[in-house]
Scaffold this motif. Structure first.
Motif, PDB file in Angstrom:
ATOM      1  N   ASP A  97       0.846  -1.190   0.000  1.00  0.00           N
ATOM      2  CA  ASP A  97       0.000   0.000   0.000  1.00  0.00           C
ATOM      3  C   ASP A  97       0.890   1.252   0.000  1.00  0.00           C
ATOM      4  OD1 ASP A  97      -1.748   2.081   0.518  1.00  0.00           O
ATOM      5  OD2 ASP A  97      -2.796   1.061   2.134  1.00  0.00           O
ATOM      6  N   PRO A  98       0.762   2.115  -1.013  1.00  0.00           N
ATOM      7  CA  PRO A  98       1.613   3.320  -1.070  1.00  0.00           C
ATOM      8  C   PRO A  98       1.478   4.213   0.155  1.00  0.00           C
ATOM      9  CG  PRO A  98       0.416   3.005  -3.141  1.00  0.00           C
ATOM     10  CD  PRO A  98      -0.157   2.028  -2.165  1.00  0.00           C
ATOM     11  N   ALA A  99       0.340   4.146   0.832  1.00  0.00           N
ATOM     12  CA  ALA A  99       0.125   4.996   2.003  1.00  0.00           C
ATOM     13  C   ALA A  99       1.098   4.673   3.129  1.00  0.00           C
ATOM     14  CB  ALA A  99      -1.314   4.841   2.503  1.00  0.00           C
ATOM     15  N   LEU A 100       1.706   3.486   3.086  1.00  0.00           N
ATOM     16  CA  LEU A 100       2.661   3.102   4.131  1.00  0.00           C
ATOM     17  C   LEU A 100       4.028   3.763   3.938  1.00  0.00           C
ATOM     18  CD1 LEU A 100       1.845  -0.716   4.416  1.00  0.00           C
ATOM     19  CD2 LEU A 100       1.077   1.159   5.901  1.00  0.00           C
ATOM     20  N   GLY A 101       4.273   4.308   2.757  1.00  0.00           N
ATOM     21  CA  GLY A 101       5.526   5.023   2.512  1.00  0.00           C
ATOM     22  C   GLY A 101       6.761   4.141   2.541  1.00  0.00           C
ATOM     23  N   TYR A 102       6.614   2.871   2.226  1.00  0.00           N
ATOM     24  CA  TYR A 102       7.750   1.945   2.268  1.00  0.00           C
ATOM     25  C   TYR A 102       8.652   2.174   1.051  1.00  0.00           C
ATOM     26  CZ  TYR A 102      10.416  -2.399   2.225  1.00  0.00           C
ATOM     27  OH  TYR A 102      11.438  -3.331   2.208  1.00  0.00           O
ATOM     28  N   SER A 162       1.461   0.081 -12.346  1.00  0.00           N
ATOM     29  CA  SER A 162       0.881   0.527 -11.080  1.00  0.00           C
ATOM     30  C   SER A 162      -0.635   0.388 -11.075  1.00  0.00           C
ATOM     31  CB  SER A 162       1.287   1.971 -10.777  1.00  0.00           C
ATOM     32  OG  SER A 162       0.802   2.857 -11.765  1.00  0.00           O
ATOM     33  N   GLU A 199      -2.712  -1.609  -8.080  1.00  0.00           N
ATOM     34  CA  GLU A 199      -3.879  -1.105  -7.367  1.00  0.00           C
ATOM     35  C   GLU A 199      -5.052  -2.087  -7.489  1.00  0.00           C
ATOM     36  OE1 GLU A 199      -6.403   1.065  -5.058  1.00  0.00           O
ATOM     37  OE2 GLU A 199      -4.217   1.210  -5.261  1.00  0.00           O
ATOM     38  N   ARG A 212      -4.419  -4.870  -5.087  1.00  0.00           N
ATOM     39  CA  ARG A 212      -4.678  -4.451  -3.704  1.00  0.00           C
ATOM     40  C   ARG A 212      -6.182  -4.450  -3.393  1.00  0.00           C
ATOM     41  NH1 ARG A 212       0.098  -1.068  -4.516  1.00  0.00           N
ATOM     42  NH2 ARG A 212      -1.170   0.565  -5.480  1.00  0.00           N
ATOM     43  N   LYS A 213      -6.980  -3.966  -4.328  1.00  0.00           N
ATOM     44  CA  LYS A 213      -8.426  -3.955  -4.117  1.00  0.00           C
ATOM     45  C   LYS A 213      -8.970  -5.371  -4.025  1.00  0.00           C
ATOM     46  CE  LYS A 213      -9.361   0.540  -6.284  1.00  0.00           C
ATOM     47  NZ  LYS A 213     -10.004   1.238  -7.423  1.00  0.00           N
ATOM     48  N   GLN A 233       0.691  -7.558   2.631  1.00  0.00           N
ATOM     49  CA  GLN A 233       1.060  -6.468   1.731  1.00  0.00           C
ATOM     50  C   GLN A 233       1.648  -7.032   0.440  1.00  0.00           C
ATOM     51  OE1 GLN A 233       0.555  -3.169   1.867  1.00  0.00           O
ATOM     52  NE2 GLN A 233      -0.685  -3.506   3.699  1.00  0.00           N
TER      53      GLN A 233
END
Length: 381
Positions: free
Chosen positions: A189-194, A265, A269, A272-273, A293
């Motif tokens: 998940d990009p929101a995790l900033g990994y 990308s 996504e 991920r969904k 993840q």
């Protein structure tokens, strides 16, 4: 008769089954969506001369694309024949005969096989019950004299993502080369900033493994690459890799795919969904699903108390031409690893599981009836 003694004693790695094209294939963690149209356009334009000539031994055109994608210099990139070749090369380059290799378990079984081929003892540190790294991981590897360690992140087969801070502490404490196998990182998940590429400028012992097999839908191409400090890359590039280790077609198509991040990308996504939807639907069947993840989930059947074992379920799914992965390994025997498929494939799996687990819910999807039975029907395994 002619096999070397230590080869005789090694148990080979068993890959996931490769069924016919009509199967619902959720067992080897491939991307369910097709590769970039740019890849297919480049494939159709390959000239006969490309096949007549040897490929660029340094794969420089591909390395330039990879360097630009990750914000590093080209001499910090090595192209390999799939990610597994980079694992072999790391062993050959950084581990002296008889010195140990660090791993965690359960994990990718190929690590132990490679260590055995290299005659390197394995220092295996079990993950915690919550699938996390024990605090003493680095110290145990160091105590064993390990010169190299393998760590998958997100981890397989559980899907756990170890935070950057955890990886950094491990790299700072471990005295050998830390190979962080990021085969599944595109699905985080990009929101995790990994972003582990920041580590290679701060820790010269970190070698990141990337592959185009998962995130870029190119598992049939066999192309991976490594990112690291130049002092790790150079001996591999100039001493231990085969001269022409990546073929010309893989270099061309790999560069085209990696350069089309917009397309790739979009598939990440979508995965991920589907991961979220599939996890929720599996939980609705009273199946325990761990957080993931990656492009797969680890599903536990422990709550069924032996009335319907994971091994029985995987066999019954195969009767209906649906394939998931079961491991005859400690801590995994009551679990299934399920690759995230297309919406139709995931729906077919859920429908089949409802029948197998005695929770019928109408017809089984994917356009046809699937030949599956409940766990109360006769089965020999």
């Amino acid at each position: 008769m002619y096999e070397r003694m230590h080869i005789c004693q090694i148990e080979g790695y068993v890959p996931g089954l490769q069924p016919d094209s009509g199967a619902i294939k959720l067992n080897t963690n491939e991307n369910p969506f097709p590769p970039s149209p740019r890849v297919m356009a480049h494939l159709s334009n390959i000239l006969p001369l490309t096949l007549q000539r040897y490929p660029d031994p340094s794969a420089m055109a591909f390395r330039l694309v990879a360097a630009r994608a990750h914000g590093v210099a080209p001499d910090q990139v090595i192209a390999t024949n799939g990610g597994d070749e980079l694992l072999r090369l790391a062993l050959a380059t950084f581990v002296d005969p008889g010195r140990a290799v660090g791993i965690v378990s359960p994990g990718y079984g190929f690590y132990s096989l490679l260590a055995g081929l290299h005659r390197a003892p394995v220092c295996d540190v079990p993950l915690t019950e919550a699938w996390q790294l024990p605090e003493e991981t680095a110290s145990r590897w160091n105590a064993a004299g390990a010169q190299l360690a393998f760590l998958t992140n997100p981890h397989a087969p559980c899907g756990t993502l170890f935070p950057i801070a955890t990886i950094e502490r491990l790299a700072a404490s471990f005295k050998g080369v830390l190979v962080v196998d990021e085969a599944y990182v595109d699905f985080v998940d990009p929101a995790l900033g990994y972003d582990a590429t920041t580590l290679i400028s701060r820790h010269q012992n970190v070698l990141l493994l990337r592959t185009l097999s998962k995130g870029y839908s190119l598992a049939g191409l066999r192309l991976g690459y490594g990112l690291a400090d130049v002092r790790l890359i150079q001996p591999i590039l100039h001493k231990t890799k085969d001269t022409y280790n990546v073929d010309a077609i893989a270099q061309i198509l790999g560069a085209a795919g990696l350069d089309d991040r917009t397309h790739a990308s979009g598939t990440w996504e979508a995965v991920r969904k589907e991961r979220e939807t599939l996890s929720r639907n599996l939980q609705d069947l009273n199946l325990a699903v761990g957080p993931s993840q990656a492009n797969f989930v680890l599903v536990s059947l422990a709550s069924f108390d032996g009335s319907c074992s994971a091994r029985q379920v995987v066999t019954k799914l195969m009767e209906g031409n649906i394939y998931v992965r079961w491991f005859d390994t400690d801590r995994l025997r009551d679990k299934l690893r399920v690759t995230i498929g297309t919406p139709q494939e995931n729906a077919a799996l859920i429908s089949a599981l409802r029948t197998i687990l005695g929770r019928p819910d109408g017809k089984i999807g994917y356009g046809r009836a699937l030949n599956v039975h409940t766990c109360n029907s006769h089965l020999s395994v």
